[in-house]
Each structure stands twice: as C-alpha cells, then as structure tokens.
Scaffold this motif. Structure first.
Motif, mmCIF file in Angstrom:
data_model
loop_
_atom_site.group_PDB
_atom_site.id
_atom_site.type_symbol
_atom_site.label_atom_id
_atom_site.label_comp_id
_atom_site.label_asym_id
_atom_site.label_seq_id
_atom_site.Cartn_x
_atom_site.Cartn_y
_atom_site.Cartn_z
ATOM 1 N N GLN B 213 0.819 -1.202 0.000
ATOM 2 C CA GLN B 213 0.000 0.000 0.000
ATOM 3 C C GLN B 213 0.861 1.264 0.000
ATOM 4 N N PHE B 214 1.892 1.265 0.859
ATOM 5 C CA PHE B 214 2.827 2.390 0.897
ATOM 6 C C PHE B 214 3.472 2.582 -0.475
ATOM 7 N N ALA B 215 3.902 1.452 -1.067
ATOM 8 C CA ALA B 215 4.633 1.530 -2.328
ATOM 9 C C ALA B 215 3.746 2.096 -3.437
ATOM 10 N N LYS B 216 2.483 1.719 -3.414
ATOM 11 C CA LYS B 216 1.563 2.202 -4.433
ATOM 12 C C LYS B 216 1.467 3.714 -4.385
ATOM 13 N N GLN B 217 1.553 4.255 -3.191
ATOM 14 C CA GLN B 217 1.430 5.707 -3.049
ATOM 15 C C GLN B 217 2.780 6.407 -3.028
ATOM 16 N N LYS B 218 3.857 5.615 -3.207
ATOM 17 C CA LYS B 218 5.212 6.166 -3.161
ATOM 18 C C LYS B 218 5.463 6.902 -1.848
ATOM 19 N N LYS B 219 4.952 6.346 -0.763
ATOM 20 C CA LYS B 219 5.172 6.955 0.548
ATOM 21 C C LYS B 219 6.435 6.381 1.156
ATOM 22 N N PRO B 220 7.139 7.144 1.981
ATOM 23 C CA PRO B 220 8.301 6.584 2.667
ATOM 24 C C PRO B 220 7.872 5.646 3.794
ATOM 25 N N PHE B 221 8.679 4.613 4.057
ATOM 26 C CA PHE B 221 8.432 3.760 5.225
ATOM 27 C C PHE B 221 9.732 3.107 5.659
ATOM 28 N N LEU B 222 9.744 2.631 6.883
ATOM 29 C CA LEU B 222 10.901 1.910 7.425
ATOM 30 C C LEU B 222 10.357 0.622 8.018
ATOM 31 N N THR B 223 10.907 -0.509 7.578
ATOM 32 C CA THR B 223 10.331 -1.765 8.053
ATOM 33 C C THR B 223 11.389 -2.811 8.375
ATOM 34 N N TYR B 224 11.070 -3.635 9.356
ATOM 35 C CA TYR B 224 11.820 -4.861 9.623
ATOM 36 C C TYR B 224 11.497 -5.811 8.472
ATOM 37 N N TRP B 225 12.502 -6.372 7.831
ATOM 38 C CA TRP B 225 12.215 -7.283 6.731
ATOM 39 C C TRP B 225 13.369 -8.263 6.594
ATOM 40 N N TYR B 226 13.270 -9.178 5.677
ATOM 41 C CA TYR B 226 14.304 -10.202 5.584
ATOM 42 C C TYR B 226 14.446 -10.646 4.149
ATOM 43 N N GLU B 227 15.601 -11.181 3.859
ATOM 44 C CA GLU B 227 15.750 -11.809 2.552
ATOM 45 C C GLU B 227 16.250 -13.237 2.738
ATOM 46 N N PRO B 228 15.999 -14.137 1.852
ATOM 47 C CA PRO B 228 15.331 -13.931 0.566
ATOM 48 C C PRO B 228 13.828 -13.743 0.738
ATOM 49 N N GLN B 229 13.286 -12.847 -0.070
ATOM 50 C CA GLN B 229 11.852 -12.587 0.000
ATOM 51 C C GLN B 229 11.371 -12.103 -1.358
ATOM 52 N N TRP B 230 10.269 -12.656 -1.825
ATOM 53 C CA TRP B 230 9.750 -12.322 -3.156
ATOM 54 C C TRP B 230 9.317 -10.884 -3.286
#
Lengths: 664, 337
Positions: B213-230
C-alpha cells in the motif's frame, strides 16, 4: 418540535406506569452512588499514599511467568512418559484420530456423488425440499471451487466434534437440569465459557496435545458444548409442572419420568442446542487451523500467508455454505417437531422406509460416481475464482484507499478514527488512576445490577492488575469500547430501518448470514489494505463481526413491540419519529440491552484477530504466546481478556432476578 | 402422547450409543500405553504407507521449499505428502512428537535446538538448505534514491517526522511483522537512541499488505524485513546500515535481549528432521537430506506463488521442469521400494 408532542394517552399511561419505578431506581441508584462515594473518600487517600501513580502498583502484582514456564517445561519433558499422558490423554487423542479418520474415509468412499446425494436427501427428509435444494447447490459449489477434499476433512472433523459437543453438553445439561445444586455450580462456569475467547485456550490445549486434529477437536468441544448444556438445562427446568405431576401420579419412576415427560417436553430446546453447537463448532473450524486442524480452515490460513484474498475466499465460501446448510436443516427440523404428521411431508418420506431409501439411493449414487469417473471431484470441473476476486479487491482498494473526493479515502478515515477516537480514549484510560477505574466499574455494575455483579466486575478488573497487564488491558479496553460504540450506532440504525421495512430485511438477511459465518481471517487482508496497519483495521474487523447479531436482535426486539401501543400512538397523530422514540424504543429496551451485551461479547472475540493486523495490546500478546509457545505471555493475556469480558458482561447485563423480583 | 415419547427415547439412546462408541474407541485404541508421540494426522495418506508430513511456515520462502520437495516426493519417489501450517516454535514441538517429519527452513532457535537436538535427541539436524537468510531494516528504493543518507542509522532521527503515522504518535514508525519472528527492534530503538516507535503489524500478511500500500502511493516507510523474499521483486527496498554485528554483541544479547545494539546476523538456513524419520533410511529421508538450492531458485518459486498467484503445486512443477540439473542430484542414488 418538542413542545408539539401532545400529551397522548399511551404516553401518559406509559409515564404513569414507569415513573414510580424510575423514581425508585433513581433513588436507589443515588443511594448506591453515595455509598460508593463515601467508600472512595475513605479509601482513595489511603491507597494513594501507599501507591502513588496512575498505573497498577507493582507491589500488588504477582509474577506468574515462573510457574507457567515450569508447567510448560514439565509437560514437554513428561509428555512421552508420565501416566497421565500415556494412559489417559494418549488414548483420548488416539480415539479422536481414529474416529475422525473413520468418518473421513467413509466420506471419501462415498465420493462426491454419494455425499452430495446423501446430504441432499437427508436435508429433504428432515427439513423439506427448499433446504434440500440449498444443500445440493452448496455441495456442488464446494466441489466446483476445487475444495472437495478439504471440505470433506472439515466435515469429518465437524461431525465428530459436534457429536462430542452434543454428548458432553447434554450430559452437563442433564445434570444441571435435574439437580438445582449442580445448576448453581455450573451456571457461572458456563457463563465464563461463553465470554472466553477461543484463542485463550488454544495454547494450553496445544501444549498438552501438540498441534493437530486432537487439539483442534478438543478446543472445538470446549467452545461448542456450553450452549448445548445451557439449553438442555433450560429445557429440563422449564418443563410444565402440571404434566410432571400427572406423570408421577401415574406411578412413573424417576427414569421413566425423565424419558417420557421431561425430555419430550424439552426437545425444542434440545434441538436449538444442537443447532447452536453446530454453528459454534463451525466458527471454530478456522481458528483451529492455527493449531493444525487441516481442512478448509487451513486453506484459508495458508492463503493468507501469501496475501491471497481470492484463494482464501475460495476456501471460505464452502465454510459459509456448510454453516448455512447445517443451520437451516437443524432449524427446520426444530420447527417441524411440533407439526402434525400431515405437515411433515408425503407418507413415503416418513418412518424407516425413508431412512432406508436415503441409504439405498446414497449407495447407488456413490457406486454410480465410482463407475463414472472416481470418488474425487473431477479436477477439470473447477472454477478458478481467486484471480477475479483479487482483481476486484485491488480495484476496490485502489479507488477507496485515499483521495476520494469530499468524503476522503478509507486510510484518511482510519487515521482520523485513530487520532480522534482511539488515541484520546486510550490515553484517557491509561492516565486514569487504577482505583478510579475500579470505582467507575463498581458504580456502573452496581447501578445496573446487584452488589454481587459489582463485586464480580471489580474483582475481574483487579485480577488484571494483579497479573501485571494493566496497561495493555486499558489499551485493549479502549479499542473494545470504540468498536462497540461504532457497532451500536450502525447496528441500531440498520436494525431500526430493517424493523420498519420487510423488504429491506429480506435483502439484508443473506448479507448478515454471510457476515456472521465468514471466517474472520478472510477479511484480515482487506481491512489492512483499506485501513492501514494499526488499531483502526482491528476495530473495523470487530465491527463487521459483531454487527449482524446487533442488527438481528434490534430488529426482532422492535418487531415484537406490541402493535397495539404503536397503533394507538399513530392514531393520536404521533409522527413516525415520535412513535419510534417514545413508544417503540422504550418498549424494546430489554432487547436493546441484550444487543449491547452481545455486541460486547462479539467485539471482544475479535480482539485477537486485531492482534494479527496491528491492534497490539492483549490480542498481540495472545498471538505471540501461541506463535512462540510461551504460556507466560499467551495465557496471562488470554486470562486478562476473559476478565475484561466478565467485567463488560456484568456492566452491560441487567440481572434478571432484580427486575423480575420487583415485578416490573 | 402415545407417539411423542419415541423420539426423545431414540435421542437418549443415540446419546448413549455415541458415548459407548467413544468409550469403545478409547479402549480399542490399544489397552495400556498410548504413545502420544506416534500419532499421524487422521487425513494422512488414505492409501499406501509411503507418507511424509512436512511443516510449512507462514512465509512464502518456506512454502516454496515445501512445494518443490512435495512435488518431487510425489512425482519422483511415489510418496503421499501432507503439509501442516504451523508457527516456528510449535513446529519444533510437532517435529519432536513426530506429528511432522521435517522442517525445511529454520532461522535459528538456540533454545529449541538445545532442548530437542542436544538433550532429548528427538530431532536431528539436517544441514543447510543452501539459502542464506538475513534480517534487517529496509526502506523503499524510491525514497532512498531521493535521500541517500537515510541508509545509515545515524541519520534516521532526521527522517522520523516523515515516517510518522497515527499509530506511532509523534515518533517515526518502524514496522515489525509477525510475533513469531526473531526481533530485537525494541531494544535497538532504545539502545541506539532513535526517535522511533516499533509498530507490530501482527502478521506477515498484514505487513506485506501495508508495504504494498505504501509503495503504491510512493510513501516513505521503514520496516523490519528479511531476505530472501519475493516482495523485493515487487517493491525494491534498500537496507539501512545498523552498527555492525559482532560476536561480543551477540553474546551480550544472549544474556540480556534488552541490551542488543548491533545488526542482525546472517543465517545459513537449516533443515531439521524428526530423529526416527531421519534414521529410517527411507528414500524420502535421504531425498530431504540432499535437498539444497539457492536464493535465486527459491525466489523464482516464491514469486510464482505469491506474486503471480500460481498454486504452489503448479509453481513447483514449472520450476522442476526448468531446472532438472538442480534437483536430479537430490534423488537418492538407488531408490528402494
């Protein structure tokens, strides 16, 4: 406009009937409040000097994490050696696996032709042609969605779970119905079980049985047995004394009396109990998938992991259909009970030939299916609905999320709701000193109930403090209150509209059915997509879940208002609004209060779903406990939710004893 | 009056019969000991005895492993495969009890390893699955391109204002996901003196939906995430540099989780098997021991499942058809019946 209201006769009558009671109530209430105020004036300074600060004092908490960790370690270490597991629980678990497997294999052997034919005929036999048609279509749709095997797994689990719940519930109800003393003991237990959110006991059950079908089945039975027990007891206790007298005067023994008089007289309640048990068990099917129950619930849950609403819906639709078929069949069977034989259908459909006929046709259908192609639903004949559903969801989210002219997007609403309602409410409740909260709870519960209700409510709140989860509980409470307010505003509004228009109610009914039986997990993704992660989507999920019951009870309550009273009001020139506000709503007060109470219980049941979409607080803790196998976090949060439920229940449920005692 | 009593009596009889059947089943299930650790799912393998149960975790990488393993076990080795979706720690529990036979992707659970692998020996380590996992903090690429200095934790406070949401109050929002994932974020925010509030999405599904949702609106965000991830293929993200991971920091964190002040380690993902299953020497056990691929392969399957909406089975088939060179070596050399 207010001066225009004429002093109509019914109005005056109503006022004349109500005013002394209301006066008494008011005076009594005042006395109670005064008493509380005096107690507060004495106690609060003492409490404040001992424990300053708004939050629950640390000195009054008990840390239960040590013993709980110890208990969970003990279970893990002794699970494969201690007699309790090896000789008792192990057999229980085996029996569950065996019986579910038996039913499952039977269903598979019948094949899709056999099962569909059997269920349709059964529905025809007990509930009539219309419901048989619904059953037929439902099973065909489940197959067409590519969900035949998971549907059979869920059905197998449900059959065993419902049987077990009915047996357990009926035995408990029998005991409570026959012995007043047992009834007294069981009542609070059943009360508590009803406000207990299912998630709270998933964790202990998993600890003992491990993940899988036995744990899921047990959790389902705990959840689904209480209504059966309650209704059985109700039916037995409500038996006509005159009939019982007559039967015993004929020299019947206790057992004969039970079998020939009390049970027959209670059969309507018994069937309603079965109906309720089935619905509760089905609503548990998805939640139980979190502990490995397989079947449709597992499909919903797995689809969620890849954020695939379409696939989740494909698995959720058969759940909804199963619920509708089972509900309508048992409900129709209940209605038919009192009917004369002639109304029960043509002769061919009665007695043992009918049952034999069903068995024969089912067997033939199963055989025919085998010969024609195979027992499993043909793989080619499936509809892929996942993609169109996902596209529809995308479209909706893209167009509603933000920037809608004039009204603003859903994300803006969510932000406003969080900033203007949830945040102030949470900050207010957290800033409120704990003894203040206790006093408010005491006052509310006492005003609406007896000193005993007040005591229960206060003790429940105190227990939350003692467990050391005061702050998250206040957070959860603020969310529940906000969601409840929203549910009541919308629910009462829609309920009033539905009560006024038969056509609107007819349109609304299937919508409510779907809302009520649709697994909550399915709308988890859409609510996040529309309202952004946080407490707002949690509130939205709660509102969706609790609305149907509130609307239904409101509509029914308003409909049952004496038409004579409304007619006379109208004939005296009262407008529609005046009739509604001054006659209909006041007269429907008990039903409206019940709607509030049900709203509380249902909103609270979704707190944990809220934890999955960013609601935080207690819901998140329960989910954490379940995900990390941490009894200390999960169980404490679960107990706190139960305490909140008890408190809210007591604060919103006027005691019957009091009103009937006064003859009002 | 003459007809009515029959029905309740049948009801009572039915109740009694059901109770009796229940009792019978309990006693039938064997007189004496009932081993709770040896119970399969009632839905496992309706016919034949060659059956394996795999645990699937909620993230799509784990689903990809299982999908491919399942496809090959079914089509190359003739097994019936059941899958159970469970959270990570309950999955360890299920593995030790034999409810599932294998976990194909574990992100490191030292407590469980000590209890089950070293002490109770009911679980056997199965080696790495070839993929290396990494947890970190990430920001979207479109935002990092405009503000390159956000990629160092020291500058994060400057951007807290832009990351405020109604959930994070007057601080910036750092979004975390499912409670079952390993996270030190609360400690990190505190120990690094960041003006951020950790907001838990509560589930990975909710977190992904929010990121999309953030990406669709080109909004900034900071998130905990991990790779590998699709999701990286759909929403390109760049990692924020945290203080470097050291063994000393890890040792400190093991003692007191609230003291962690460095980045997450890089973890070679591990497989674990139920000991009985591993020692059975069955072709399934040997196959799963050999199972080993890399991040690129896994992401290929993951993306087909999660982003293109392919059923896991079909995604696995597609990958298997295209990469025989990878999986041929996993097959046991001489498959025995």
């Amino acid at each position: 406009m207010s001066t225009a209201a004429p002093p109509t006769t019914p109005g005056a009558l109503g006022a004349g009937r109500l005013s002394p009671i209301q006066g008494l109530l008011r005076r009594r209430g005042l006395a109670k409040l005064l008493l509380l105020a005096v107690a507060a004036a004495v106690l609060v300074p003492l409490v404040r000097s001992a424990w300053p600060g708004a939050s629950w004092p640390g000195a009054l908490t008990v840390d239960v994490s040590g013993p709980l960790d110890h208990a969970s370690n003990w279970i893990i270490d002794n699970r494969d050696s201690h007699w309790l597991f090896v000789y008792v629980l192990g057999h229980l678990s085996n029996a569950v696996v065996l019986s579910v497997r038996g039913v499952y294999l039977l269903l598979l052997a019948l094949g899709w032709t056999g099962v569909t034919a059997g269920v349709t005929l059964l529905a025809w036999r007990v509930a009539g042609l219309r419901i048989a048609a619904i059953a037929l279509v439902s099973f065909l749709v489940s197959g067409a969605l590519g969900m035949w095997v998971p549907t059979m797994q869920t059905l197998a689990l449900m059959i065993v779970a419902v049987l077990a719940s009915v047996v357990v519930g009926a035995l408990l109800g029998l005991a409570a119905g026959l012995s007043p003393r047992l009834f007294k003991i069981l009542r609070p237990v059943l009360d508590t079980m009803q406000v207990l959110p299912a998630f709270a006991y998933l964790l202990p059950v998993v600890m003992i049985f491990g993940i899988g079908v036995p744990a899921a089945l047990l959790a389902t039975v705990i959840y689904a047995a209480p209504p059966m027990a309650r209704l059985t007891a109700l039916g037995l206790r409500g038996a006509d004394a005159g009939v019982l007298e007559a039967v015993s005067s004929l020299g019947a023994t206790g057992r004969q009396r039970l079998l020939t008089a009390r049970l027959p007289l209670a059969r309507k309640e018994l069937l309603l109990g079965v109906n309720q048990t089935i619905m509760m068990a089905l609503s548990m099917a998805v939640i139980a998938s979190m502990i490995g129950a397989a079947g449709l619930g597992d499909r919903v849950y797995q689809a969620l992991a890849s954020v695939d609403v379409g696939a989740a819906l494909a698995a959720a639709v058969p759940i909804v259909l199963l619920a509708i078929v089972m509900d309508r069949t048992t409900a129709a069977a209940g209605e038919k009970l009192g009917a004369t034989p002639a109304a029960a259908g043509p002769r061919l459909l009665r007695g043992w030939p009918a049952w034999a006929g069903i068995a024969v046709i089912t067997a033939v259908a199963a055989l025919a299916g085998r010969l024609a192609g195979g027992a499993i639903w043909p793989a080619g004949a499936t509809l892929a609905i996942a993609r169109p559903v996902n596209e529809a969801k995308e479209w909706m989210v893209n167009h509603l999320y933000s920037g809608v002219p004039v009204v603003g997007g859903t994300a803006d609403w969510a932000a406003h709701f969080t900033n203007w309602v949830l945040n102030p409410l949470r900050d207010g409740l957290t800033a409120l000193p704990w003894y203040g909260v206790l006093l408010i709870v005491a006052a509310l519960a006492w005003l609406i109930g007896t000193w005993r209700t007040a005591l229960t409510a206060v003790l429940a709140m105190a227990a939350i403090g003692v467990l050391g989860v005061w702050k998250p509980s206040m957070d959860t409470l603020s969310q529940v209150l906000a969601a409840l307010a929203l549910t009541l505003v919308v629910g009462l509004g829609v309920g009033i509209l539905a009560a006024g228009s038969k056509r609107f109610e007819a349109v609304l009914r299937p919508v409510l059915d779907v809302m009520q039986t649709m697994p909550q997990f399915v709308y988890l993704i859409p609510v996040v997509a529309l309202f952004a992660v946080g407490r707002a989507p949690a509130a939205a999920a709660a509102v969706v879940y609790a609305l149907p019951a509130v609307i239904r009870i409101t509509t029914q309550g308003l409909r049952q208002v004496d038409p004579g009273a409304m007619e006379s009001a109208r004939s005296l020139g009262a407008t529609r609004w005046q009739t509604l506000l001054q006659v209909q709503l006041p007269l429907a007060r008990p039903a409206l209060l019940l709607a509030v109470n049900q709203g509380v219980v249902l909103v609270l049941a979704v707190v944990i779903i809220g934890g999955l979409v960013g609601g935080g607080a207690l819901g998140y803790d329960v989910v954490t406990g379940l995900a990390t196998g941490n009894l200390a976090i999960g169980l404490v949060a679960g107990v706190a939710i139960v305490c909140l439920g008890l408190m809210l229940d007591r604060v919103t449920q006027p005691t019957e004893r009091r009103t009937t005692g006064k003859g009002a | 009056m003459s007809r009515t009593p029959i029905r309740p009596r049948t009801l009572a009889k039915a109740l009694a019969a059901t109770a009796a059947t229940g009792a019978l089943l309990v006693s039938l299930s064997a007189c004496g000991k009932a081993d709770m650790t040896k119970q399969a799912s009632p839905f496992a393998a309706a016919k034949g005895s060659k059956s394996v149960t795999l645990s699937v975790q909620t993230w799509v990488g784990a689903q990809a492993n299982v999908a491919v393993a399942k496809y090959l076990l079914e089509h190359e080795l003739g097994y019936h495969v059941d899958t159970v979706q469970v959270d990570e720690i309950p999955a360890w529990d299920a593995l030790s009890q034999g409810r599932v036979d294998a976990i194909l992707e574990d992100w490191g659970h030292p407590d469980q390893e000590k209890r089950y692998v070293q002490d109770k020996k009911t679980i056997t380590a199965g080696g790495g699955n070839g993929v290396t996992g990494h947890i970190g903090w990430w920001v979207p690429k479109y935002w990092a391109d405009a503000h390159p200095d956000v990629l160092n934790w020291k500058n994060l406070n400057k951007y807290a204002d832009q990351l405020r949401t109604s959930e994070s109050g007057d601080k910036g929002q750092l979004m975390d996901g499912s409670p079952s994932y390993v996270t030190n974020d609360k400690a990190l925010v505190k120990n690094l003196g960041l003006n951020y509030q950790v907001v838990f999405a509560g589930s990975e599904a909710a977190q992904i939906t929010q990121i999309q949702q953030f990406a669709k609106q080109k909004k900034p965000f900071l998130t905990y995430w991990y790779e590998p991830q699709w999701l990286f293929n759909q929403v390109p993200m760049v990692e924020v540099k945290l203080p470097a991971y050291t063994d000393a920091c890890a040792a400190k964190g093991a003692k007191d989780p609230a003291s962690v002040d460095c980045a997450y380690p890089t973890t070679p993902l591990q497989k674990y098997f139920n000991t009985d299953f591993a020692e059975s020497g069955s072709s399934a056990a040997r196959f799963l021991k050999n199972f080993r691929w890399d991040k690129k392969d896994q992401n290929e399957v993951s993306e087909m499942i999660a982003s293109n909406g392919l059923p896991a089975d079909e995604a696995a088939k597609k990958w298997v058809d295209e990469h025989p060179d990878v999986w041929k070596s996993w097959l046991p050399n001489a498959p025995k019946k």
